[in-house]
Design an enzyme around this catalytic site. Structure first.
Site, mmCIF file in Angstrom:
data_model
loop_
_atom_site.group_PDB
_atom_site.id
_atom_site.type_symbol
_atom_site.label_atom_id
_atom_site.label_comp_id
_atom_site.label_asym_id
_atom_site.label_seq_id
_atom_site.Cartn_x
_atom_site.Cartn_y
_atom_site.Cartn_z
ATOM 1 N N PRO A 9 0.788 -1.222 0.000
ATOM 2 C CA PRO A 9 0.000 0.000 0.000
ATOM 3 C C PRO A 9 0.829 1.285 0.000
ATOM 4 C CG PRO A 9 -0.173 -1.157 2.104
ATOM 5 C CD PRO A 9 0.495 -2.086 1.150
ATOM 6 N N ASN A 10 0.339 2.240 -0.753
ATOM 7 C CA ASN A 10 0.891 3.602 -0.865
ATOM 8 C C ASN A 10 2.184 3.693 -1.669
ATOM 9 O OD1 ASN A 10 -1.167 4.885 0.788
ATOM 10 N ND2 ASN A 10 -0.258 3.791 2.495
ATOM 11 N N ARG A 17 4.747 11.068 -2.360
ATOM 12 C CA ARG A 17 4.566 10.882 -0.912
ATOM 13 C C ARG A 17 5.884 11.077 -0.155
ATOM 14 N NH1 ARG A 17 4.750 4.558 1.099
ATOM 15 N NH2 ARG A 17 4.107 5.172 3.167
ATOM 16 N N TYR A 22 11.147 8.804 1.338
ATOM 17 C CA TYR A 22 11.159 7.775 0.288
ATOM 18 C C TYR A 22 11.836 8.214 -1.010
ATOM 19 C CZ TYR A 22 7.900 5.663 3.566
ATOM 20 O OH TYR A 22 7.340 5.146 4.696
ATOM 21 N N ASN A 73 7.902 -5.586 -1.194
ATOM 22 C CA ASN A 73 7.881 -4.522 -0.197
ATOM 23 C C ASN A 73 6.437 -4.462 0.304
ATOM 24 O OD1 ASN A 73 7.818 -2.234 1.351
ATOM 25 N ND2 ASN A 73 8.967 -0.955 -0.102
ATOM 26 N N ALA A 76 3.256 -0.904 4.788
ATOM 27 C CA ALA A 76 2.746 -0.892 6.172
ATOM 28 C C ALA A 76 2.346 -2.294 6.646
ATOM 29 C CB ALA A 76 1.561 0.059 6.282
ATOM 30 N N HIS A 79 4.385 -4.674 9.115
ATOM 31 C CA HIS A 79 4.353 -4.609 10.571
ATOM 32 C C HIS A 79 3.076 -5.195 11.166
ATOM 33 C CE1 HIS A 79 7.452 -1.866 9.306
ATOM 34 N NE2 HIS A 79 6.556 -1.077 8.731
ATOM 35 N N ASP A 86 1.885 -15.615 6.319
ATOM 36 C CA ASP A 86 1.465 -17.002 6.137
ATOM 37 C C ASP A 86 1.458 -17.399 4.662
ATOM 38 O OD1 ASP A 86 1.184 -17.330 8.838
ATOM 39 O OD2 ASP A 86 -1.001 -17.390 8.856
ATOM 40 N N GLU A 97 12.675 -9.348 1.037
ATOM 41 C CA GLU A 97 11.885 -8.219 1.540
ATOM 42 C C GLU A 97 12.685 -6.934 1.349
ATOM 43 O OE1 GLU A 97 11.216 -8.691 5.736
ATOM 44 O OE2 GLU A 97 10.389 -6.682 5.967
ATOM 45 N N HIS A 99 12.771 -2.586 1.792
ATOM 46 C CA HIS A 99 12.203 -1.323 2.280
ATOM 47 C C HIS A 99 13.099 -0.192 1.812
ATOM 48 C CE1 HIS A 99 9.339 -3.423 4.722
ATOM 49 N NE2 HIS A 99 10.319 -4.202 5.130
ATOM 50 N N LEU A 100 12.492 0.853 1.318
ATOM 51 C CA LEU A 100 13.265 2.018 0.869
ATOM 52 C C LEU A 100 13.944 2.682 2.057
ATOM 53 C CD1 LEU A 100 10.345 3.097 -1.339
ATOM 54 C CD2 LEU A 100 12.642 2.839 -2.277
ATOM 55 N N ARG A 106 13.391 4.084 12.407
ATOM 56 C CA ARG A 106 12.162 4.872 12.418
ATOM 57 C C ARG A 106 11.320 4.605 13.677
ATOM 58 N NH1 ARG A 106 9.360 4.779 6.769
ATOM 59 N NH2 ARG A 106 8.294 6.552 7.760
ATOM 60 N N ARG A 110 7.463 0.489 13.440
ATOM 61 C CA ARG A 110 8.005 0.035 12.146
ATOM 62 C C ARG A 110 9.205 -0.895 12.331
ATOM 63 N NH1 ARG A 110 5.569 3.445 8.252
ATOM 64 N NH2 ARG A 110 5.148 5.474 9.170
#
Ligand code: DQA
Length: 164
Positions: A9-10, A17, A22, A73, A76, A79, A86, A97, A99-100, A106, A110
């Site tokens: 998401p996002n 954003r 980011y 990625n 949100a 977390h 699963d 995985e 993450h930027l 943070r 997070r």
């Protein structure tokens, strides 16, 4: 070999954003770079972005029989989502995985990833370059898998000869 890249998401709002966190790069530009690397290395690649948890679970499940690697990625959902964790655990396809931002620098909420324990590896805090590192990492995983398959084949052939 095929990689499916899953963006949570996002992440469709990258470039707009919170650029201070980011960066200015858009998701489509990150994907174009990944596609370039994939083409050079003769890897098939497909991209998927969703703001919905269930759609991400569905896309992970669809990877069975289709892809040999997942770069994800979960944004949100990293977390919060036991469902995504699963799904990754169920399909048994190596996942990296990404993450930027550095999630460990943070807010406290997070700093925990539910995804990390079911991932082959995690890249965090390297900005868009993290996706390139994930491609390199996945290429290495593919090379190791191929080497293992070759060794197994050779062993089976030796065994078959010995049984003649
Ligand atoms: C993120 C980090 C997450 O905590 C956040 O919710 C995101 C993006 C990252 O790429 O840095 O949406 O996954």
């Amino acid at each position: 070999m095929k990689i499916v890249v899953i963006q949570g998401p996002n992440l469709n709002m990258l470039g707009v954003r919170e650029k201070n966190i980011y960066g200015p790069m858009k998701l489509e530009d990150i994907h174009a770079q990944m596609k370039g690397f994939a083409d050079q290395n003769k890897i098939e690649i497909e991209f998927f972005q969703s703001n919905l948890e269930g759609e991400i679970v569905d896309r992970i499940q669809e990877c069975v029989g289709e892809a040999q690697g997942i770069i994800i990625n979960p944004a949100a959902y990293t977390h919060t989502s036991i469902a995504i964790r699963d799904a990754l655990s169920a399909v048994q396809i190596p996942a990296i995985e990404v993450h930027l931002s550095n999630i460990y620098q943070r807010e406290e909420f997070r700093q925990k990833s539910l995804i990390a324990p079911v991932s082959a590896g995690q890249i965090t805090g390297m900005g868009p370059f993290g996706y390139h590192l994930a491609m390199v990492g996945m290429t290495q995983i593919f090379n190791e898998l191929n080497a293992m398959k070759q060794a197994q084949k050779a062993q089976e052939q030796t065994q078959a000869q010995a049984n003649k």
